[in-house]
Each structure stands twice: as structure tokens, then as C-alpha cells.
Design a protein around this motif. Sequence first.
Motif, short mmCIF file in Angstrom:
data_model
loop_
_atom_site.label_atom_id
_atom_site.label_comp_id
_atom_site.label_asym_id
_atom_site.label_seq_id
_atom_site.Cartn_x
_atom_site.Cartn_y
_atom_site.Cartn_z
N UNK A 44 1.00 -1.05 0.20
CA UNK A 44 0.21 -0.39 -0.14
C UNK A 44 1.30 0.55 -0.29
N UNK A 45 2.05 1.21 0.79
CA UNK A 45 2.45 2.91 0.21
C UNK A 45 2.16 2.84 1.57
N UNK A 46 2.05 2.86 2.48
CA UNK A 46 1.56 3.58 4.17
C UNK A 46 1.59 2.65 5.25
N UNK A 47 2.04 2.97 6.48
CA UNK A 47 1.88 2.39 7.44
C UNK A 47 0.28 2.59 7.96
N UNK A 48 0.15 1.21 8.28
CA UNK A 48 -1.12 1.01 8.79
C UNK A 48 -1.49 0.75 10.55
N UNK A 49 -0.09 0.61 10.71
CA UNK A 49 -0.31 0.55 12.61
C UNK A 49 0.82 1.73 13.01
N UNK A 50 1.29 1.93 14.69
CA UNK A 50 1.42 3.07 15.11
C UNK A 50 2.78 1.20 16.80
N UNK A 51 3.60 0.95 16.14
CA UNK A 51 4.30 -0.52 17.50
C UNK A 51 4.86 0.83 18.26
N UNK A 52 4.73 0.55 19.68
CA UNK A 52 5.95 0.04 20.28
C UNK A 52 5.71 -0.60 20.83
N UNK A 53 6.99 -0.75 21.54
CA UNK A 53 7.09 -2.47 23.08
C UNK A 53 6.36 -2.23 23.42
N UNK A 60 -4.01 6.46 11.20
CA UNK A 60 -5.45 8.01 10.32
C UNK A 60 -5.74 6.62 8.97
N UNK A 61 -4.07 6.71 8.32
CA UNK A 61 -4.74 4.99 6.95
C UNK A 61 -4.99 3.62 7.40
N UNK A 62 -4.44 3.93 8.98
CA UNK A 62 -4.81 2.13 8.93
C UNK A 62 -6.08 2.40 9.52
N UNK A 63 -7.12 3.36 10.74
CA UNK A 63 -8.52 3.24 10.78
C UNK A 63 -9.73 3.06 9.36
N UNK A 64 -8.96 3.73 7.94
CA UNK A 64 -9.86 4.15 7.06
C UNK A 64 -10.05 2.68 6.60
N UNK A 65 -8.42 1.98 6.63
CA UNK A 65 -8.48 0.86 5.61
C UNK A 65 -9.13 -0.65 6.58
N UNK A 133 -12.78 4.13 22.18
CA UNK A 133 -12.26 4.23 21.17
C UNK A 133 -12.98 3.17 19.97
N UNK A 134 -14.03 2.34 19.30
CA UNK A 134 -14.49 2.01 18.83
C UNK A 134 -13.05 1.16 17.83
N UNK A 135 -12.97 2.23 16.97
CA UNK A 135 -11.83 1.76 15.86
C UNK A 135 -10.19 0.98 16.51
N UNK A 136 -9.65 1.95 17.21
CA UNK A 136 -9.35 1.29 18.40
C UNK A 136 -8.21 0.23 18.83
N UNK A 137 -9.91 -0.02 19.34
CA UNK A 137 -10.08 -1.40 19.89
C UNK A 137 -10.78 -1.98 19.80
N UNK A 138 -11.38 -2.06 18.15
CA UNK A 138 -11.61 -2.84 17.41
C UNK A 138 -13.39 -3.17 18.00
#
Length: 298
Positions: A44-53, A60-65, A133-138
Motif C-alpha cells: 500500500x505504501x502507507x503505515x497502517x499501525x503505530x508500533x511500540x514496545x 489514520x490510514x489504518x483506521x480507514x483501511x 474508541x471503537x476503531x482503536x479497540x475494534x
Amino acid sequence: MDRFAELKAFCLVASNGGFSAAARQLNVATSSVTRLVDALEQRLGAPLLNRSTRSITLTDSGRSYFDHASQILAALDEADDAAAGRDAEPAGVLRIAAPVTLALRYIAPLLPELARRYPRLELDMRLSDALTNMVDEAIDVAIRIGNPEQQPNLIARKLAGHTRHIVASPAYLAAHGAPQTPDELSQRNCLLFAYGASRSTWRLRNADLATEVDVGGSLHVNNAEMLRQAALGGLGLALLPTWLIQPDLDAGTLVPVLGAYQANPGEMDVGIYAVYPANRRGASKIRVFTDLLAAALT
């Protein structure tokens, strides 16, 4: 097939908040899930997830996708069920967010009946008095009290009305007397639900006249059951919902004051709502759960 594998891996990572949990559901190695999501982001050429430890969240792209990908996978599941003759039986995981006390009072007693009627349905409950947050927590469906803001991507179904009473114990009223006007509330010890704001206001309405009163007291807490217990113990006045305190009102252990007024912390015309994504409007597992809860609330 690789694209569907990528979609499923990404949605499971987003839904579960991590790669390991997604891998367990897929019964594959965590590294395999990571490779699928990496390949999807590269394609896709776009980051979908913010990853941390510590956490995984959607960009934002990840929410839409995620919204579109979930719709595709849900449609595929419905097609599979319809072809196999399973369309009448809700199945799979239903992720529910709900306020703590309401869930304990009304949703917990429904669990045996849900299990009996729909043995292929799995519930993942997230209980909190904070707004989810319904999207972030699915989250598939959130139970909310108030008057939900209209959003094009969400459906709000009203399950029941919602009224509140200002109440106190007989012992408190015997010691301090019952307030006769709304203004007197500012001079009383009011037990308050902590909404996050430093200032607390109760709104009262008598006929067409609305009054706002700044209130304060010795207790701020973000749980309605604790407020109820404090009021029962004679600590002060509390603004509590009918569904929580009706047995106390019937027993006389809590007594309403200023009964000629409607009372709320905000808008008067509020209710108990089920909120879910617009693209899940026809999902049978959401429908059967909300139908059962609506019947219990009325």
C-alpha cells in the motif's frame, strides 16, 4: 490468497492490539503475522499501525483501511455462512464495550440465555465508564448512556430511556433536611460522578424552566455503584439513574428530593444506546445481542 491472508492478519492485529494474540487466533508463528502485515504496508505504501514496545494502535490510514477491510471480511463470512446454511445462527466473536455498573446489572444476567440460544457466539467484554474508541479497540458494539453525537460511520440505536433522581438516605435527610429549591443544592454535600471536568453542574427542569446549579462535595468517583453505596451510607445527595436505584426507592433506603424537577448532569433528553459501525448494520450477532438487552431494559 495472499491479499486475503494480509487482510485477515492485519484485522486480527488491530482487533487484538498485538501480533502475538493475532498469531494465536490464526495458529501460526508471530513472525508469520508480522511478515503479512509488513507486506501489506509495503504494497500500500502507507503505515497502517503505530508500533511500540507497549501497544499497537491504528494510524489514520489504518483506521480507514481497517473499516473497509473488516467490511470485506464480514461480507465473506456472511457469504460462507449463507452457502453453508448457517445464516440464521450468529457466530464468531462479538466485542462489546459497556459501562461497568450497567453491564453488571443488565448484561451479566443475559449471558446464560445468550449462550443457550447462540452457542457459536463468543463475547469479548470491555467494561469501562470511560468513552471507548471503537476503531482503536475494534469494538463491534458499544453501549452508551446519553445522547450520542451523530456520525456518518456509526449507527446509534436507542434501547431505552434514561431518567435520573436526586436522592439521599433517610438518615442524611433527618440530619440535614431536604433541599426545597435547586439553589440549596450548592450548600449541600453532593456526591459526584467524575466526568473529568473540575466543575460540576446539575441541570434541573420544572415545566419549561431550566436551572443549572454548581454543586460540590466530599466524593468524586467514576463509578455509579460506588455513588449509590455512598448515598445509602448517608454521605450526601447523589444524582443516580432509575435503573440503578429503583429497588432502593421501593424499599425506602433512598429517598428522592426535589421530585417536581427533572434532573441530569447535562441534556435532559438522553437514553441508553447501542452504537455500532454503519457497515455492520445487518450483522446478526449485533442484532440478537441488542434485541435481548433492549428487552431487559424495558
